[in-house]
Design an enzyme around this catalytic site. Structure first.
Site, PDB file in Angstrom:
ATOM      1  CG  ASP A  33       5.583   3.562   2.160  1.00  0.00           C
ATOM      2  OD1 ASP A  33       5.391   3.993   3.035  1.00  0.00           O
ATOM      3  OD2 ASP A  33       4.532   3.344   1.345  1.00  0.00           O
ATOM      4  CG  PHE A  56      -1.816   1.215   1.038  1.00  0.00           C
ATOM      5  CD1 PHE A  56      -2.930   1.239   0.178  1.00  0.00           C
ATOM      6  CD2 PHE A  56      -1.610   2.383   1.873  1.00  0.00           C
ATOM      7  CE1 PHE A  56      -3.806   2.370  -0.057  1.00  0.00           C
ATOM      8  CE2 PHE A  56      -2.726   3.684   1.686  1.00  0.00           C
ATOM      9  CZ  PHE A  56      -3.464   3.395   0.943  1.00  0.00           C
ATOM     10  CE  LYS A 113      -1.250   5.072   7.752  1.00  0.00           C
ATOM     11  NZ  LYS A 113      -0.938   4.862   6.521  1.00  0.00           N
TER      12      LYS A 113
END
Ligand SMILES: *Cc1c(COP(=O)(O)O)cnc(C)c1O
Length: 401
Positions: free
Chosen positions: A221, A136, A250
């Site tokens: 990532d 993702f 995040k």
């Protein structure tokens, strides 16, 4: 409560997600309260975002102070919080330069631009990025091509070219997909949205060696694995493998939107005109993130996450032993953990746990994910396990999955 918020949503808001029936009003530490005053333990943490807990006083104070002084200028000028945050991040990892943006997808877009420019300059024009199936990387159009989920990609065809998706945790597949057109390999050190998948020993090291041998950039990532989640400030530090480029978002601002991509000097190829952002690195977001990062380091929050993560893992393993055969597996690292069921009951377990006062995420139809704030205590883990126990019992008692 007089307003029917569910009806308000149906009337005014695009229906892009099936929400849990909880209207959250307030949060403090590991707990949130809904509009009716009901208390919940929040083991979703705003989607692995509020790693220091809700309304952390140090972050709140930084936001209040900065909001009253300066929120936004533009990147045409210097601001102090932006440069303080840059220093805090760069001095705590092996990377040399950073650029701030506003989200995870945007951080990955920046990293991919950097890799494409690097390929143009140093690898004979190579433009392709190898990414993993079940990954993702975000919701922009280019990240839909990077995110190796064929079912999701289907609806956005034609996809942005230049991405090759290969199986995760399969070094041989990366080797076979590498051609003269390859510029970089992009991977999550642990797959988050894909179901909390920890790669086998040696995979990330193997990728590092392959990239070194072939002049490819290795992009991690770390949007979900960074900021202490795996028990080290950055996830790659748990594996002792360094990337050339790393992306963050995040938990970087503990809830204030901010993303970043960081690179080594050896691939610091972007120049004026190549990239930019109106809001990226603005004074408010970077002040919040600077407070977050420095608090996290000074108080060894990642070390706490590692200890409580080990405690929670044992608790989940005992839970699995007590719930055979319904609970089939426990996996994860640090405070990114998942429980695998032998059936597609995750949504029911999550709904029943919500009613018990525990917020969880059904990361797969047959698995739930735990991503609590990293400041969670062992006592709060015990409390969550007791609620989960009742939630599972109710879900199993309610019959068909
Ligand atoms: C959440 C996430 C993203 C996307 O971040 P957004 O801020 O939602 O764009 C990208 N990569 C990983 C690994 C993530 O967990």
């Amino acid at each position: 409560m007089t307003t029917d918020w569910k009806a308000q949503e149906a009337r005014y808001y695009m229906h892009l997600v099936n929400r849990q029936p909880v209207v959250i009003e307030r949060g403090e530490g590991v707990r949130v309260w809904d509009v009716e005053g009901k208390e919940y333990l929040d083991f979703t943490a705003g989607w692995a975002v509020v790693n220091l807990g809700h309304s952390h006083p140090v972050v709140t104070a930084a936001i209040e102070y900065q909001a009253a002084r300066l929120i936004q200028t533009s990147n045409q000028f210097y601001t102090v919080p932006q440069l303080e945050l840059a220093e805090a991040l760069i001095e705590s990892c092996g990377l040399d330069k950073v650029f701030f943006c506003n989200s995870g997808a945007e951080a990955n877009e920046g990293a991919v631009k950097l890799a494409k420019k690097y390929g143009r300059l140093h690898r004979d024009g190579a433009q392709e990025i190898i990414t993993m199936l079940n990954s993702f990387h975000g919701r922009t159009l280019a990240m839909a091509a990077a995110t190796g989920q064929p079912a999701y990609q289907e609806r956005w065809k034609p996809l942005t070219p230049g991405f090759v998706n290969v199986p995760y945790d399969d070094l041989e597949a990366v080797k076979q997909a590498t051609t003269t057109a390859t510029a970089a390999v992009m991977v999550e050190p642990v797959q988050g949205e894909g179901g909390v998948n920890v790669p086998t020993e040696g995979y990330l090291k193997g990728l590092r060696e392959w990239c070194d041998a072939n002049g490819l950039l290795l992009i991690f990532d770390e949007i979900q694995t960074g900021m202490g989640r795996l028990g080290t400030l950055f996830g790659h530090q748990s594996f002792d493998v360094e990337p050339d480029v790393m992306t963050l978002a995040k938990a970087l601002g503990n809830g204030v939107p901010i993303g970043a991509f960081l690179c080594k000097d050896s691939c610091d190829v972007l120049e004026p005109g190549d990239h930019g952002s109106t809001f990226g690195g603005n004074a408010l977001a970077t002040a919040a993130a600077n407070a977050t990062v420095r608090y996290m380091i000074e108080n060894d929050v990642p070390g706490h996450a590692k200890r409580v993560g080990a405690y929670m893992r044992s608790a989940l393993e005992a839970f699995m032993a007590a719930h055979q055969p319904a609970v089939a597996d426990v996996r994860g690292m640090g405070l990114l953990l998942a429980l695998q069921f032998d059936d597609t009951i995750a949504a029911k377990v999550v709904a029943a746990s919500n009613e018990e006062g525990l917020l969880l995420n059904p990361v797969r139809p047959d698995a739930i994910r735990f991503m609590p704030p990293l400041i969670v205590s062992e006592a709060e883990v015990d409390e969550a396990m007791a609620k989960l126990d009742r939630g599972l019992a109710r879900a199993l008692a309610s019959g068909d999955a």
